[in-house]
Write an enzyme that holds these catalytic residues in place. Structure first.
Site, PDB file in Angstrom:
ATOM      1  N   ASP A 341       0.845  -1.185   0.000  1.00  0.00           N
ATOM      2  CA  ASP A 341       0.000   0.000   0.000  1.00  0.00           C
ATOM      3  C   ASP A 341       0.885   1.242   0.000  1.00  0.00           C
ATOM      4  O   ASP A 341       1.867   1.323   0.757  1.00  0.00           O
ATOM      5  CB  ASP A 341      -0.889  -0.037   1.255  1.00  0.00           C
ATOM      6  CG  ASP A 341      -1.831   1.134   1.342  1.00  0.00           C
ATOM      7  OD1 ASP A 341      -2.759   1.183   0.520  1.00  0.00           O
ATOM      8  OD2 ASP A 341      -1.647   1.985   2.232  1.00  0.00           O
ATOM      9  N   GLU A 372       1.464   0.155  -4.893  1.00  0.00           N
ATOM     10  CA  GLU A 372       0.932   1.403  -5.441  1.00  0.00           C
ATOM     11  C   GLU A 372       2.095   2.391  -5.567  1.00  0.00           C
ATOM     12  O   GLU A 372       2.671   2.777  -4.546  1.00  0.00           O
ATOM     13  CB  GLU A 372      -0.112   1.989  -4.505  1.00  0.00           C
ATOM     14  CG  GLU A 372      -1.373   1.158  -4.362  1.00  0.00           C
ATOM     15  CD  GLU A 372      -2.346   1.788  -3.382  1.00  0.00           C
ATOM     16  OE1 GLU A 372      -3.468   2.128  -3.786  1.00  0.00           O
ATOM     17  OE2 GLU A 372      -1.970   1.948  -2.197  1.00  0.00           O
TER      18      GLU A 372
END
Length: 663
Positions: A341, A372
């Protein structure tokens, strides 16, 4: 009550101290930390270099009651406080009292703990061997296929639906991931959950956060959250366990789930959140205030995560903590990959260390690793550290991947603007951009995404974040915005979108239920919406026309692994795109080299049209078989289909994929 707040001057002083080379040289340690159990005794070790005093408290219960015993820890070397408690403490709960250099005493759980009680406020001593399911030592993932096709799911979403066929006591639990034979309302005909996934054909299941997180009480309530709020990084979440009061149960049941997924043909990816903690006032902060967190020049906490704090991955003990945590999940829980994340809040050096450590232990690229490549806001990294974001991709290891937002937005329209369309739903797209998407943006210059090779590119149309693919298409194409009564034009656009994503080099990622038009009724951010909205709707999966849409995905998934032109992730992969052109204003054509040792077709033609009317298009030399058209993704299975040459009629809207028969 003292919380994670101090005067700006004191916070700034700590930041300068922690960033000094002298502090790192004096206090970095590789000594074992946490509760180190043996049948005869347990050694407790806590890293708290600036603490004045540390005490250990042992409890019978994981959430209530007074201490059975309190022991003072002794200061050891390099900031480690230690104590040994005699006897077999397996199953005993504990926490610490840490008095910092300002004389403030805080009660804290153990940030290095491997087990905890209900809601994670107390840690637990654990003999991990007793949490192993039968046959765990021999558990191995299925062999890696020619392509990685990833299906992202939340544990609760997977089986919460009353129509899932899962017994009520196991709905939303790890245990539901171990069940086979479940069907829609128990009808014995329409498979759900694991059997549905086997039929769909994906080979990776990505679990949204399964470490212990703070937003959902572990008391059996129906509260919902995605789980991006870490509390205990090395402990499974208790709300998915059948008994959150016994710290061993959640460990055993997550292992059982992973073992069952492996046995049913799926590798497992763990969604990890090492960029921030649920609150600044965390176990990491309480043991060593501010060390594990980035600070702004004025001493305030950095907020690149948008969650109130950022972990300082560039500091050596924080980097050690994250690296060891990843390796722990790989070793103890047999995780096959990790999705990071907000990876841009971690530094490139740490990501390279994680990649190298996994490669040394399991083989190069064996554990899939991606994230990400962005953050919510900027974050003040120190000592020349570089964020592992999109700009860093061309310099990172080719097996550190990233979500490709460029292809996502090119296909369906910008994710932050509800009514802005993409190629498939009324917008425009440059041929050069479509061509770069087909080659996974490998070697691309400038623009929104550039990868070192297609091995870094995670192609996707929707994930848990933002609108589902179906909802975005409805918002942009259906004036009535009816998410449950599909219009032909939206169904057509969905098929065109997934066919284009299928045809892009790189890894293929999808949101669970995307294949049957998963909807959240237009809600963009459902992180804490009711489970009834977030859950997979298993009735929808088997209702026309959603079932036909899922079958379209299913055919593409089965075909993908047969096409070397698309599966190739090596340095020569972009060269497989021989030419591209526009057969019409809203259409694009791509000619690819599909040669391979066992390839049935030595070349591919990819046609994508959003024109709204049919039109002819020329074909390169040879005899061409229709593999996929707008109505079916299983044409390639028909040995009697006629071969085409010269030209082909493009559909009014949709994809046409052809393979040239080998000579």
């Amino acid at each position: 009550m003292h919380t994670a707040t101090q005067t700006a001057a004191a916070a700034t002083a700590r930041r300068k101290m922690y960033d000094s080379k002298a502090f790192e040289a004096q206090y970095h340690t590789d000594a074992p930390l946490g509760a180190l159990w043996s049948p005869a005794s347990t050694r407790f070790a806590l890293w708290a270099p600036t603490a004045r005093q540390v005490a250990l408290h042992l409890y019978e219960d994981g959430a209530a009651g007074s201490p059975l015993l309190t022991l003072e820890l002794s200061r050891g070397q390099r900031g480690v406080w230690e104590a040994v408690a005699e006897g077999d403490l397996d199953g005993r709960y504990y926490d610490f009292s840490v008095t910092d250099s300002d004389g403030i005493t805080r009660r804290t759980a153990d940030p290095w703990a491997r087990a905890c009680g209900r809601d994670g406020a107390r840690s637990m001593v654990i003999d991990l061997h007793r949490t192993d399911p039968e046959g765990w030592a021999g558990d191995t993932p299925p062999a890696r296929g020619p392509e990685d096709i990833i299906w992202e799911v939340h544990v609760k979403d997977f089986s919460h639906d009353v129509h899932s066929g899962v017994p009520e006591a196991l709905r939303g639990k790890y245990k539901a991931l171990t069940l086979t034979g479940t069907t829609l309302d128990g009808d014995g005909v329409h498979p759900t959950c694991i059997d549905y996934l086997k039929r769909l054909g994906v080979n990776y299941v990505q679990l949204m956060p399964v470490f212990d997180y703070g937003s959902v009480p572990e008391d059996g309530s129906d509260a919902f959250n995605w789980g991006y709020d870490p509390v205990n990084y090395n402990v499974p979440e208790g709300s998915y366990a059948t008994d959150p009061n016994d710290g061993a149960v959640r460990i055993r049941e997550l292992k059982e789930a992973i073992q069952a997924l492996h046995q049913n043909g799926f590798r497992v990816i763990m969604d990890v959140v090492y960029n921030h903690t649920y609150k600044l006032d965390s176990w990491l902060w309480r043991t060593e205030p501010w060390y594990f967190y980035r600070q702004n020049p004025d001493g305030s906490p950095a907020d690149g995560s948008g969650c109130g704090n950022d972990l300082a991955s560039e500091r050596s003990m924080c980097a050690r903590y994250i690296l060891e945590s990843v390796l722990y999940w790989a070793r103890e829980y047999h995780m096959d990959g990790f999705r990071f994340d907000l990876m841009a809040l971690l530094d490139t050096q740490l990501m390279e260390r994680i990649r190298a450590a996994l490669d040394r232990e399991y083989g190069k690229g064996e554990k899939i690793l991606f994230g990400e490549p962005w953050s919510a806001h900027s974050s003040p990294m120190h000592r020349g550290a570089k964020p592992a974001g999109k700009r860093a991709l061309p310099t990172l290891d080719e097996n550190i991947g990233a979500f490709c937002d460029a292809t996502r937005d090119l296909v369906k329209g910008h994710i932050l603007h509800a009514e802005r369309p993409g190629f498939v739903n009324g917008g425009s797209a440059r041929l050069s951009s479509l061509s770069m998407a087909v080659t996974g943006w490998a070697g691309a210059q400038g623009g929104r995404f550039a990868a070192r090779s297609a091995s870094q590119t995670i192609n996707y149309l929707s994930s848990h974040d933002d609108w589902t693919l179906w909802d975005k298409l409805v918002i942009t194409m259906d004036p009535a915005r009816c998410f449950d009564q599909p219009t032909p034009v939206v169904l057509q656009a969905n098929r065109l979108a997934v066919a284009f994503c299928f045809a892009c080099q790189g890894h293929w990622f999808m949101l669970a239920g995307e294949e049957f038009g998963r909807t959240k009724q237009g809600l963009q951010n459902s992180f804490d919406a009711p489970a009834a909205l977030n859950q997979l709707d298993w009735t929808r999966a088997w209702t026309a026309p959603w079932q036909a849409l899922a079958d379209y995905y299913r055919g593409l998934i089965a075909l993908r692994g047969l096409l070397p032109a698309l599966c190739d992730k090596g340095p020569g992969a972009p060269g497989r795109l021989l030419s591209s052109w526009r057969p019409g204003r809203l259409a694009a054509a791509f000619h690819l080299d599909n040669k391979g040792p066992s390839s049935r077709w030595d070349a591919l033609m990819l046609f994508f049209s959003a024109a709204g009317q049919p039109r002819p298009a020329a074909l390169p030399d040879g005899q061409w078989q229709v593999l996929v058209d707008p109505d079916s993704s299983f044409r390639w299975q028909d040995p009697s289909s006629a071969l085409l040459s010269g030209q082909v009629m493009l559909p009014a809207g949709g994809a046409l994929i052809l393979g040239r028969a080998r000579l």
